[in-house]
Enzyme design. Structure first.
Site, mmCIF file in Angstrom:
data_model
loop_
_atom_site.group_PDB
_atom_site.id
_atom_site.type_symbol
_atom_site.label_atom_id
_atom_site.label_comp_id
_atom_site.label_asym_id
_atom_site.label_seq_id
_atom_site.Cartn_x
_atom_site.Cartn_y
_atom_site.Cartn_z
ATOM 1 N N ASN A 7 -0.864 -4.553 -0.037
ATOM 2 C CA ASN A 7 -0.006 -3.477 0.450
ATOM 3 C C ASN A 7 1.409 -4.030 0.665
ATOM 4 O OD1 ASN A 7 1.224 -1.355 1.745
ATOM 5 N ND2 ASN A 7 -0.047 -1.439 3.593
ATOM 6 N N HIS A 85 -2.729 4.634 7.617
ATOM 7 C CA HIS A 85 -2.261 3.306 8.045
ATOM 8 C C HIS A 85 -1.615 3.430 9.421
ATOM 9 C CE1 HIS A 85 -0.141 -0.485 8.245
ATOM 10 N NE2 HIS A 85 -0.942 -0.913 7.287
ATOM 11 N N GLU A 157 -8.218 -2.384 10.593
ATOM 12 C CA GLU A 157 -6.986 -3.138 10.850
ATOM 13 C C GLU A 157 -6.625 -3.015 12.331
ATOM 14 O OE1 GLU A 157 -4.437 -3.696 7.084
ATOM 15 O OE2 GLU A 157 -3.790 -1.833 7.993
ATOM 16 N N GLY A 163 0.853 -8.137 11.135
ATOM 17 C CA GLY A 163 2.154 -8.815 11.120
ATOM 18 C C GLY A 163 2.395 -9.754 12.285
#
Ligand code: 13P
Length: 237
Positions: A7, A85, A157, A163
């Site tokens: 992604n 997401h 996730e 991140g």
């Protein structure tokens, strides 16, 4: 073979991607799906790669400025889309649209990667499973007639892992993925693939690979550099 999804989010430009594509040429197996910006989908398609969109509109056509219809995206040859997401849930209120988006994707024969995940506060409060079940219910309940074991894939996730370089311990991840799979089986009679996403990188992939319940990965930052990405995917069984 595990499914590996890259992604790219809103990163890279056509100039950089040309170099990227040259570097990975001949080294990408069939289990990899690229999710570049829609602007660059055709660059990947031309090289024969499987591609997906990072999102789709919740409607097929209409007065929705800036949105992209699944029908338009199909013209670029997408086989997959990501839906729900956490970045879209946070900035674009996507939790409200997940139900419709899943329906539109599946009825258009687009394989759907549904993202679910808890934030740090929820993780610390121990309510992860409640959040995951709620997100699954919203996406699945009204769409069951369109879903089968191949066209819907879950990406777990944890928002706090995206991140940040932090990931859940193998023990927690194993338990959580098992709970997700059990819930899908018991409540919906579905046996779906579950991917892990959130700071997957060269340092943690060996540990992650010990978790046999993981069916693949949704990779952000570590997919942006071709050399790193190739090293990473070479470590996935
Ligand atoms: P990172 O791999 O950069 O943490 O991103 C994960 C992600 O959000 C993939 O969809």
């Amino acid at each position: 073979m595990k499914l590996i999804c890259a992604n790219f989010k809103m990163n890279l430009t056509s100039r950089v991607l040309k170099i990227y594509l040259d570097e990975v040429s001949g080294k990408i197996k069939d289990n990899v799906v690229f999710f570049p910006s829609v602007l660059y989908l055709s660059m990947f398609k031309e090289r024969g790669y499987t591609v997906g969109s990072q999102d789709i509109s919740f409607k097929e056509f209409g007065s929705l400025t800036g949105d992209l219809s699944v029908t338009q995206l199909k013209e670029f040859g997408i086989d997959y889309t990501i839906i729900g997401h956490s970045e879209r849930r946070e900035f674009y209120n996507d939790s409200k649209y997940v139900k419709n988006k899943v329906k539109i994707a599946l009825t258009n024969n687009i394989k759907t990667i549904l993202c679910i995940g808890e934030n740090l506060k929820e993780f610390e409060e121990g309510v992860t499973l409640d959040i995951l079940k709620k997100e699954l219910d919203t996406a699945l309940k009204s769409n069951l007639k369109y879903i089968n074991n191949d066209n819907l894939i879950i990406a777990y996730e944890p928002i706090w892992a995206i991140g940040t370089g932090k990931i859940p311990t193998n023990k927690i991840l194993t338990e959580t993925i098992k709970e997700i799979k059990d819930y899908l089986q018991e409540s919906y009679n579905l046996k779906l693939k579950v991917l892990y996403g959130g700071s997957v990188n060269l340092e943690n992939i060996i540990e992650l690979e010990k978790i046999s319940l993981i069916d693949g990965y949704l990779i952000g930052g570590a997919s942006l550099n071709p050399d790193k990405f190739l090293s990473l995917i070479n470590k996935v069984n």
